[in-house]
Design a protein around this motif. Structure first.
Motif, PDB file in Angstrom:
ATOM      1  N   UNK A  25      -3.988   5.091   4.245  1.00 22.04           N
ATOM      2  CA  UNK A  25      -4.236   4.512   5.570  1.00 22.04           C
ATOM      3  C   UNK A  25      -4.517   5.590   6.606  1.00 22.04           C
ATOM      4  N   UNK A  26      -3.732   6.667   6.585  1.00 26.09           N
ATOM      5  CA  UNK A  26      -3.953   7.744   7.553  1.00 26.09           C
ATOM      6  C   UNK A  26      -5.287   8.435   7.303  1.00 26.09           C
ATOM      7  N   UNK A  27      -5.657   8.597   6.026  1.00 22.39           N
ATOM      8  CA  UNK A  27      -6.944   9.221   5.703  1.00 22.39           C
ATOM      9  C   UNK A  27      -8.100   8.338   6.160  1.00 22.39           C
ATOM     10  N   UNK A  28      -7.978   7.020   5.961  1.00 20.45           N
ATOM     11  CA  UNK A  28      -9.025   6.099   6.410  1.00 20.45           C
ATOM     12  C   UNK A  28      -9.119   6.083   7.936  1.00 20.45           C
ATOM     13  N   UNK A  29      -7.972   6.191   8.605  1.00 18.42           N
ATOM     14  CA  UNK A  29      -7.978   6.243  10.074  1.00 18.42           C
ATOM     15  C   UNK A  29      -8.709   7.479  10.570  1.00 18.42           C
ATOM     16  N   UNK A  30      -8.416   8.620   9.962  1.00 18.08           N
ATOM     17  CA  UNK A  30      -9.094   9.851  10.361  1.00 18.08           C
ATOM     18  C   UNK A  30     -10.579   9.803  10.030  1.00 18.08           C
ATOM     19  N   UNK A  31     -10.923   9.146   8.928  1.00 20.08           N
ATOM     20  CA  UNK A  31     -12.336   8.981   8.579  1.00 20.08           C
ATOM     21  C   UNK A  31     -13.040   8.126   9.627  1.00 20.08           C
TER      22      UNK A  31
END
Length: 293
Positions: A25-31
């Motif tokens: 989720x955090x990686x998708x948010x940063x993406x």
């Protein structure tokens, strides 16, 4: 541990990351934030400095999804462009700090001797000053603006990367495969590029994600104090500063820029914590043991 074993450990770490919903989720948010930063100029519904006085202090509506500020400017458009500016400052400054810091740290850790002593004493001197205070001092001397903000944040984060790189290099340089390369007469440049640097990327990746979060906060703090990005260019910190006199009349002027900072910093920190857990062999073993229960 052999070099092949380190590769296997790294593969296990990435599998654990992919299986952690918080990390994903955090990686998708940063993406998503990265996509916004790259496309903000085109997706912003209004110009960032389009003044529309009759719309001043209008609450969120169909015309202005995040409301309008005291001059009738669209808050959504300004937040999007401000996120673009913040990410630009953070990415460039952290990249600058990482390149110089890792170079100094790896050379100091690998060579040792007087070079290690000189580099680490310089790092200790820079660590004696709080990060924001040192950045403020640099900007105060060079003058506010985008370039000096990037330079100031980059300089203050060089010691962090230097320490992380040096500590990791000290542990890797005593590995058997490095000693074997030396006995075979392999040059230092090849050893550094082939054995040292690839095997210290774990801690550096963690530090990169955490430094991005602190760089976002540093840029917002400098802009809030009037020493970062200068008007008319929008900045999240400056938007919060400008909203102080309108908190009771137009809460959206402060809430949405602050929420943008909160989401980006939280995503960076969560990703950094997840990376630290799975790239640390002890933590990774504990996580795997819990999952097997």
């Amino acid at each position: 541990m052999t070099e092949h074993g380190i590769v296997d450990e790294r593969t296990r770490a990435w599998r654990l990351l992919a299986g952690n919903p918080v990390t994903v989720l955090s990686a998708l948010t940063l993406l998503a934030v990265l996509v916004i930063a790259l496309t903000a100029t085109w997706i912003a519904p209004y110009g960032v400095n389009d003044v529309d006085v009759p719309q001043a202090l209008r609450p969120p509506s169909g015309a202005h999804w995040l409301g309008a500020d005291e001059l009738g400017r669209d808050v959504l458009s300004r937040v999007l462009i401000a996120v673009q500016a913040s990410m630009k400052v953070a990415v460039i400054s952290v990249t600058f700090a990482a390149v110089l810091g890792v170079t100094l740290g790896v050379l100091a850790g690998y060579r040792g001797g007087w070079l290690d002593t000189v580099v680490m004493r310089m790092v200790d001197v820079m660590f004696a000053f709080p990060v924001l205070l040192l950045a403020l001092s640099i900007v105060a001397v060079l003058g506010p603006g985008l370039t000096t903000t990037i330079l100031a944040i980059g300089i203050v984060y060089i010691p962090i990367f230097a320490r992380v790189a040096r500590a990791s290099t000290l542990s890797v340089r005593v590995e058997p495969y490095v000693a074997m390369s030396r006995t075979m007469g392999t040059g230092s440049g090849y050893i550094l590029a082939r054995h040292i640097v690839p095997n210290i990327t774990g801690p550096l990746i963690v530090q990169l994600s955490l430094s991005l979060a602190f760089a976002i906060l540093s840029e917002a703090a400098l802009s809030f104090l009037g020493l970062g990005l200068q008007p008319p260019a929008p900045s999240l910190g400056r938007m919060i500063f400008d909203s102080q006199g309108f908190v009771t009349l137009a809460w959206w002027m402060a809430v949405f820029p602050g929420l943008a900072i909160f989401v980006i910093v939280l995503a960076c920190n969560l990703l950094g914590d997840s990376l630290r857990d799975v790239l640390d062999p002890k933590q990774r073993t504990m996580i795997e043991a819990r999952r097997r229960r």
